[in-house]
Write an enzyme that holds these catalytic residues in place. Structure first.
Site, mmCIF file in Angstrom:
data_model
loop_
_atom_site.group_PDB
_atom_site.id
_atom_site.type_symbol
_atom_site.label_atom_id
_atom_site.label_comp_id
_atom_site.label_asym_id
_atom_site.label_seq_id
_atom_site.Cartn_x
_atom_site.Cartn_y
_atom_site.Cartn_z
ATOM 1 N N ASP A 59 44.392 7.390 -68.411
ATOM 2 C CA ASP A 59 44.607 7.494 -69.852
ATOM 3 C C ASP A 59 44.693 6.103 -70.502
ATOM 4 O O ASP A 59 45.680 5.760 -71.138
ATOM 5 C CB ASP A 59 45.892 8.285 -70.119
ATOM 6 C CG ASP A 59 45.988 8.809 -71.537
ATOM 7 O OD1 ASP A 59 44.959 9.288 -72.060
ATOM 8 O OD2 ASP A 59 47.082 8.744 -72.125
ATOM 9 N N ASN A 86 43.432 5.746 -74.439
ATOM 10 C CA ASN A 86 44.832 6.119 -74.343
ATOM 11 C C ASN A 86 45.204 7.156 -75.392
ATOM 12 O O ASN A 86 44.925 6.995 -76.579
ATOM 13 C CB ASN A 86 45.722 4.883 -74.485
ATOM 14 C CG ASN A 86 47.189 5.231 -74.396
ATOM 15 O OD1 ASN A 86 47.911 5.133 -75.376
ATOM 16 N ND2 ASN A 86 47.628 5.651 -73.226
ATOM 17 N N ARG A 94 46.544 15.758 -68.760
ATOM 18 C CA ARG A 94 46.763 16.956 -67.931
ATOM 19 C C ARG A 94 45.792 18.069 -68.339
ATOM 20 O O ARG A 94 45.244 18.763 -67.484
ATOM 21 C CB ARG A 94 48.211 17.444 -68.067
ATOM 22 C CG ARG A 94 49.220 16.597 -67.310
ATOM 23 C CD ARG A 94 50.556 17.301 -67.138
ATOM 24 N NE ARG A 94 51.508 16.410 -66.497
ATOM 25 C CZ ARG A 94 52.564 15.860 -67.092
ATOM 26 N NH1 ARG A 94 52.812 16.141 -68.368
ATOM 27 N NH2 ARG A 94 53.365 15.050 -66.446
ATOM 28 N N SER A 111 51.694 10.051 -61.389
ATOM 29 C CA SER A 111 51.070 8.934 -60.681
ATOM 30 C C SER A 111 52.052 7.986 -60.004
ATOM 31 O O SER A 111 51.637 7.174 -59.170
ATOM 32 C CB SER A 111 50.197 8.138 -61.658
ATOM 33 O OG SER A 111 50.976 7.691 -62.758
ATOM 34 N N ARG A 145 66.460 8.648 -59.539
ATOM 35 C CA ARG A 145 65.944 9.717 -60.386
ATOM 36 C C ARG A 145 66.722 11.010 -60.128
ATOM 37 O O ARG A 145 67.145 11.282 -59.007
ATOM 38 C CB ARG A 145 64.451 9.949 -60.112
ATOM 39 C CG ARG A 145 63.761 11.008 -60.983
ATOM 40 C CD ARG A 145 63.512 10.502 -62.369
ATOM 41 N NE ARG A 145 62.867 11.512 -63.191
ATOM 42 C CZ ARG A 145 61.540 11.609 -63.366
ATOM 43 N NH1 ARG A 145 60.725 10.765 -62.763
ATOM 44 N NH2 ARG A 145 61.030 12.536 -64.148
ATOM 45 N N ASP A 195 55.989 19.544 -71.366
ATOM 46 C CA ASP A 195 55.748 20.183 -70.074
ATOM 47 C C ASP A 195 56.559 21.472 -69.967
ATOM 48 O O ASP A 195 56.081 22.488 -69.482
ATOM 49 C CB ASP A 195 56.065 19.232 -68.918
ATOM 50 C CG ASP A 195 57.333 18.418 -69.151
ATOM 51 O OD1 ASP A 195 58.073 18.702 -70.109
ATOM 52 O OD2 ASP A 195 57.581 17.480 -68.369
ATOM 53 N N SER A 230 60.667 10.039 -69.397
ATOM 54 C CA SER A 230 61.979 10.654 -69.582
ATOM 55 C C SER A 230 63.039 9.654 -70.010
ATOM 56 O O SER A 230 64.113 10.037 -70.468
ATOM 57 C CB SER A 230 62.421 11.348 -68.283
ATOM 58 O OG SER A 230 62.471 10.420 -67.217
#
Length: 480
Positions: A59, A86, A94, A111, A145, A195, A230
């Site tokens: 992207d 981009n 997606r 990725s 994470r 998402d 996020s």
């Protein structure tokens, strides 16, 4: 193989090829050096390469990732690379990859993450054995994470919607025909939960949602540069609008209206009320706190107008405060949650007759202190001792005092404060406080830093009347 796509690609969905089990779709934007670990993990898959394809959608990366992808695709017939301008968000790449997918399933991978070596093999075996429409593989948090570990504690073949709603991140394997037959797409503008909006549509459309917890399938990373999407700042009105979209999907697609309301309540508890958790809410400026309250009040009034019964405990208190726009109470509740992380600390101890008078500094937890507990370490026998309370200038704390009569106890005695909700808070012994020896009973600091009394060498003379007048001793102590 690599090829260019126009800035606004108009791709007719590829036909499903039954020989390809899964298409892995990976949006890529400035993912170096993390991208190399994903590529290595794809090469290490135990599943035969004829059974899967990988579609990278670059992207508009400005690092060396695009060239690395072209090198990786060279000589690997099952790998495709698409380069596009981009788009600013992960939704569009997606969708582009999803349109090109030829596999029976589409697996959305990021990725900067990587897969366990047997991930694709195990997911394929499970899907074939159970005919699942959506599979949520176990996520393993890396680099700090958060991954929703309890969601993946065990494998669930028929996972109910309330279970699936605990994982709204995109790393799922979904039947291709389910996505296309229900026109499920990712939002391509810069919105949060894009998402989650797509996934909830898939969860509702699926005949079988499954969770895999038997293997470390997917390693999800917190990037050291903080560039995970996020981590970007959240705008209250926009985020809550996305939450409303998900709520509307649930209300429209779940046949049982009462169950749908329960799901919306659970959704808000997880995705809405997290804003008001302790330090997170307190770090916001007052204006930002007000924005959240305003957005959430509108959400509650629209989707859960008479549904306080769907919440309990502190969650119910927070929902009530949001509906009243009570910033002060929400701030107070957040401070109490912060206090939960603060220790209960021994302030002083005063030998008096055959007693030890303890003064303890107790944070204002979600529950008030109820009593001092003296537990015999070997037998676990507990003695409950009443407390007297004194307010402190620091509103985060209060001071409690209790009297331990040494004559009544033998052995190693551990000291805790019992809260009104039944929790025990061990009393910490400050490093700079000296031990106290009284009638050869020793108040000391344990290896873990807590306060305990060793009465094994206790020697008492005549029992003084003071041992029978503990509350008089306590009263004197409170006046000092």
């Amino acid at each position: 193989m690599a090829f260019e796509v126009s800035p606004e690609p108009k791709v007719r969905p590829s036909a499903v090829d039954s020989s390809i089990f899964v298409s892995i779709v990976v949006p890529v934007y400035n993912a170096m050096p993390y991208l190399t670990e994903l590529l290595d993990s794809l090469d290490s898959q135990s599943l035969d390469q004829s059974l899967f394809e990988v579609i990278f959608v670059n992207d508009g990366s400005t690092d060396t990732g695009g060239a690395l992808l072209d090198d990786f695709a060279s000589g690997r017939e099952h790998v495709s690379v698409i380069h596009q301008e981009n788009s600013g968000w992960a939704g569009k790449p997606r969708n582009v990859g999803m349109d090109l997918a030829r596999g029976r399933y589409v697996f959305f991978v990021d990725s900067d993450d990587w897969l366990g070596d047997e991930a694709l093999t195990k997911m394929r075996e499970f899907a074939l054995a159970n005919d699942s429409d959506v599979i949520a593989p176990k996520l393993v948090a890396e680099g700090g994470r958060r991954s929703g570990g309890s969601t993946f504690a065990t494998t669930v073949v028929d996972a109910p919607l309330e279970h699936m709603l605990k994982t709204l991140m995109p790393q799922k394997m979904i039947r291709t025909q389910l996505l296309r037959g229900n026109n499920i797409r990712f939002r391509e503008d810069k919105v949060r939960l894009e998402d989650g909006m797509a996934l909830v549509q898939a969860y509702c459309a699926a005949k079988r949602n499954s969770v895999l917890g038997d293997y470390d399938y997917y390693h999800i990373r917190a990037r050291s540069d903080g560039a995970n999407i996020s981590n970007a700042p959240i705008e209250p009105a926009g985020y809550t609008a996305s939450l409303a979209h998900i709520a509307q999907t649930l209300l429209e697609e779940v046949p049982d209206a009462e169950y749908a309301k329960d799901l919306v309540g659970k959704l808000f508890a997880r995705k809405g009320l997290k804003v008001y958790r302790g330090k997170r809410f307190l770090k916001y400026r007052e204006s930002k706190r007000q924005e959240w309250i305003s957005a959430h009040r509108r959400f509650l009034e629209e989707f859960l107008p008479n549904d306080l019964h769907r919440f309990s405990g502190i969650r119910r208190k927070k929902v009530e405060s949001i509906l009243k726009s009570d910033l002060g109470e929400l701030t107070r509740l957040s401070q109490l949650e912060v206090n939960e992380e603060l220790p209960t600390v021994l302030e002083k101890v005063i030998p008096d007759y055959q007693n030890l008078v303890f003064t303890v500094k107790v944070p204002r937890y979600m529950a008030e202190p109820a009593s001092l507990i003296v537990e015999q370490r070997t037998t676990k026998e507990q003695t409950v001792i009443p407390l007297a309370t004194r307010e402190l200038a620091d509103s985060r704390y209060q001071e409690v005092t209790g009297v331990v009569a040494l004559a009544q106890r033998q052995g190693i005695l551990d000291l805790s404060i019992l809260l009104q909700d039944g929790r025990l808070k061990r009393i910490e012994f400050p490093q700079d406080m000296a031990e106290t020896v009284h009638h050869r009973a020793r108040l000391y600091r344990t290896r873990n830093g807590y306060a305990s009394i060793d009465t094994k060498a206790l020697q008492l003379g005549v029992v003084h009347r003071g041992a029978m007048k503990a509350w008089n001793v306590l009263s004197r102590a409170l006046k000092r």
